[in-house]
Design an enzyme around this catalytic site. Structure first.
Site, PDB file in Angstrom:
ATOM      1  N   LYS A 166       0.836  -1.198   0.000  1.00 25.00           N
ATOM      2  CA  LYS A 166       0.000   0.000   0.000  1.00 25.00           C
ATOM      3  C   LYS A 166       0.872   1.249   0.000  1.00 25.00           C
ATOM      4  O   LYS A 166       1.863   1.325   0.707  1.00 25.00           O
ATOM      5  CB  LYS A 166      -0.911   0.014   1.236  1.00 25.00           C
ATOM      6  CG  LYS A 166      -2.018  -1.039   1.187  1.00 25.00           C
ATOM      7  CD  LYS A 166      -2.954  -0.894   2.362  1.00 25.00           C
ATOM      8  CE  LYS A 166      -4.128  -1.858   2.272  1.00 25.00           C
ATOM      9  NZ  LYS A 166      -5.046  -1.720   3.421  1.00 25.00           N
ATOM     10  N   HIS A 206      -7.802 -13.126   2.336  1.00 27.76           N
ATOM     11  CA  HIS A 206      -7.190 -12.517   3.514  1.00 27.76           C
ATOM     12  C   HIS A 206      -7.072 -13.506   4.681  1.00 27.76           C
ATOM     13  O   HIS A 206      -6.302 -13.276   5.613  1.00 27.76           O
ATOM     14  CB  HIS A 206      -8.007 -11.297   3.949  1.00 27.76           C
ATOM     15  CG  HIS A 206      -7.176 -10.057   4.093  1.00 27.76           C
ATOM     16  ND1 HIS A 206      -6.401  -9.546   3.074  1.00 27.76           N
ATOM     17  CD2 HIS A 206      -6.980  -9.230   5.152  1.00 27.76           C
ATOM     18  CE1 HIS A 206      -5.783  -8.458   3.495  1.00 27.76           C
ATOM     19  NE2 HIS A 206      -6.103  -8.249   4.752  1.00 27.76           N
ATOM     20  N   ARG A 264      -3.593 -14.711   5.056  1.00 27.46           N
ATOM     21  CA  ARG A 264      -2.743 -13.669   5.640  1.00 27.46           C
ATOM     22  C   ARG A 264      -2.947 -13.605   7.157  1.00 27.46           C
ATOM     23  O   ARG A 264      -1.988 -13.505   7.921  1.00 27.46           O
ATOM     24  CB  ARG A 264      -3.077 -12.330   4.982  1.00 27.46           C
ATOM     25  CG  ARG A 264      -2.274 -11.123   5.479  1.00 27.46           C
ATOM     26  CD  ARG A 264      -2.570  -9.956   4.545  1.00 27.46           C
ATOM     27  NE  ARG A 264      -2.323  -8.659   5.134  1.00 27.46           N
ATOM     28  CZ  ARG A 264      -1.155  -8.026   5.082  1.00 27.46           C
ATOM     29  NH1 ARG A 264      -0.116  -8.601   4.498  1.00 27.46           N
ATOM     30  NH2 ARG A 264      -1.011  -6.822   5.611  1.00 27.46           N
ATOM     31  N   TYR A 281      -3.882  -9.160  16.390  1.00 28.85           N
ATOM     32  CA  TYR A 281      -3.575 -10.586  16.418  1.00 28.85           C
ATOM     33  C   TYR A 281      -3.260 -11.074  17.826  1.00 28.85           C
ATOM     34  O   TYR A 281      -3.390 -12.261  18.109  1.00 28.85           O
ATOM     35  CB  TYR A 281      -2.419 -10.894  15.462  1.00 28.85           C
ATOM     36  CG  TYR A 281      -2.807 -10.667  14.029  1.00 28.85           C
ATOM     37  CD1 TYR A 281      -3.681 -11.528  13.376  1.00 28.85           C
ATOM     38  CD2 TYR A 281      -2.340  -9.557  13.334  1.00 28.85           C
ATOM     39  CE1 TYR A 281      -4.066 -11.305  12.063  1.00 28.85           C
ATOM     40  CE2 TYR A 281      -2.719  -9.325  12.026  1.00 28.85           C
ATOM     41  CZ  TYR A 281      -3.581 -10.199  11.397  1.00 28.85           C
ATOM     42  OH  TYR A 281      -3.973  -9.970  10.098  1.00 28.85           O
TER      43      TYR A 281
END
Length: 316
Positions: free
Chosen positions: A180, A251, A254, A286
């Site tokens: 990004k 995703h 990931r 996470y």
């Protein structure tokens, strides 16, 4: 149901200068710059309706009224937070450019966000998914290599599908990513992913090459870069083959990459670097996944928490 944000346009040199600053100096993506421009146009429509004719005249009470209006329209807290983030950055920009004497967002409270924990696959589910592609076909070897690389290195699907051949160094075991905002990062590639990539490059990719094929790493049957949509379709098919009875989106691999690293003792800063997160707070979600998993394990296996028949806890 949450409101769908309408599109606004705004003719304001200050906003134009700010958006150019975001693109050229901050390196934000075109989509993010467009979203911020729309957010500023949205708030400006509200401010004009309240009699504010210039940004220097904005006060805290005006913005609190705007946020109350958003709440009445059932905007999601995350959407309000993004709009407020755009406005905060713009307010600091106006102070820096000496358009405003003080930051009109300085004392404004942000909405409370309840972040949804990302879903993950178990290590056993990941193994079944990686084994699902039929490696007797070029497409199967390609899909196996893509899945292995995505899980090994935590890539976004856009990064995975956009990789050129020269981004991967299999001898050294790393992949160079432009994520990004065109930010570059170098991520390790695990040995199993290296093996899968070598097989794909040696056996499968030459069979997918067409006269006009470029330097794209992962090719479709027409010799062009495999699209994200096609990868998603293939991923769902492989998940069904693997017997995974949960929605499997790109995703998810990931998220599983980050969660499994953390569960096995990896440093949070290292995970942040590999994922390409600009802010450590994005990576910290996470830790909540890990805590949630630990609580589940405790409830299932600790003798003081295990359930006996009849639904009662074991006696002390």
């Amino acid at each position: 149901m949450s409101a769908t944000p309408p599109r606004y346009t705004i003719s304001d040199p200050l906003v134009d200068d700010f958006l150019l600053y975001l693109e050229t100096e901050r390196g934000l993506s075109n989509n993010t710059v467009e979203a911020y421009g729309n957010d500023l146009a949205h708030v400006w429509e509200y401010l004009k309706a309240k009699g504010v004719m210039e940004w220097a005249g904005v006060e805290r009470k005006h913005l609190e009224g705007w946020m109350s209006e958003l709440a009445k329209l059932d905007y999601e807290p995350a959407t309000v937070a993004r709009k407020l983030s755009a406005l905060r950055m713009f307010a600091k920009f106006l102070v820096r450019e000496r358009v405003c004497v003080k930051d009109f967002c300085e004392l404004l409270d942000s909405p409370k966000l309840h972040r949804k924990l990302p879903g993950t696959l178990s290590a056993e589910e990941v193994e079944r998914l990686l084994d699902a592609p039929d490696e007797d076909s070029p497409q199967g070897l390609r899909d196996r290599a893509m899945l292995e690389l995505m899980y090994s290195s935590g890539l976004r699907v856009s990064e995975l599908c956009g990789l050129p051949l020269q981004a991967v160094d299999l001898d050294e075991g790393f992949v160079r990513i432009f994520g990004k905002g065109s930010k570059e990062r170098v991520v390790p590639v695990g040995s199993k992913a290296v093996t899968a990539l070598e097989r794909y490059l040696d056996v499968a990719r030459p069979k997918l090459v067409k006269p006009r094929t470029g330097s794209d790493l992962f090719l479709s049957q027409w010799g062009r870069a495999l699209s994200r949509k096609t990868f998603w379709v293939n991923l769902r098919r492989h998940a069904a083959t693997a017997g995974i009875n949960k929605p499997v989106k790109p995703h998810l691999l990931r998220h599983s990459f980050a969660t499994h690293l953390l569960e096995n003792g990896a440093d949070l800063r290292a995970i942040q670097e590999m994922l390409g997160h600009a802010d450590i707070s994005t990576t910290q979600i996470y830790t909540a996944v890990k805590t949630d998993s630990l609580a589940s394990q405790h409830a299932q296996f600790h003798p003081r928490r295990k359930q006996v028949s009849g639904g009662d806890e074991t006696a002390d």
